[in-house]
Write an enzyme that holds these catalytic residues in place. Structure first.
Site, PDB file in Angstrom:
ATOM      1  N   CYS A  10      -3.554  23.584  23.685  1.00 11.41           N
ATOM      2  CA  CYS A  10      -2.208  23.287  24.183  1.00 11.41           C
ATOM      3  C   CYS A  10      -1.319  22.776  23.047  1.00 11.41           C
ATOM      4  O   CYS A  10      -1.782  22.539  21.935  1.00 11.41           O
ATOM      5  CB  CYS A  10      -2.294  22.248  25.300  1.00 11.41           C
ATOM      6  SG  CYS A  10      -2.963  20.663  24.756  1.00 11.41           S
ATOM      7  N   CYS A  13      -2.537  19.558  21.577  1.00  6.05           N
ATOM      8  CA  CYS A  13      -3.739  19.752  20.753  1.00  6.05           C
ATOM      9  C   CYS A  13      -3.336  20.232  19.357  1.00  6.05           C
ATOM     10  O   CYS A  13      -3.879  19.767  18.351  1.00  6.05           O
ATOM     11  CB  CYS A  13      -4.680  20.765  21.402  1.00  6.05           C
ATOM     12  SG  CYS A  13      -5.225  20.282  23.050  1.00  6.05           S
TER      13      CYS A  13
END
Length: 75
Positions: A10, A13
């Site tokens: 994501c 991340c």
């Protein structure tokens, strides 16, 4: 030193990975940075919320993106 960024890929991340790379660069240290995206591997660390930061097999942060300065303190 082995640093792992745990998360499915994501935006948070990716931001954590970028912050980790910047912290390692600023500190001038040798480190292996790994991205762990498999949920079974993530769960093995007891992480329930991503992103997470693991340094030498110890979970340092989960569920948020620490700043570069915070990461430097964990390293």
């Amino acid at each position: 030193m082995v640093i792992k960024v745990l998360g499915p890929g994501c935006a948070n991340c990716k931001k954590l990975e970028a912050n980790v790379r910047e912290a390692v660069k600023e500190l001038g240290i040798e480190a292996t940075i790994e991205k762990v995206e498999d949920f079974k591997d993530i769960m093995a660390y007891g992480v329930m919320r991503t992103p997470a930061l693991v340094v030498d097999e110890q979970v340092k942060v989960m569920g948020r993106v620490p700043s570069v300065e915070d990461i430097k303190r964990y390293l």
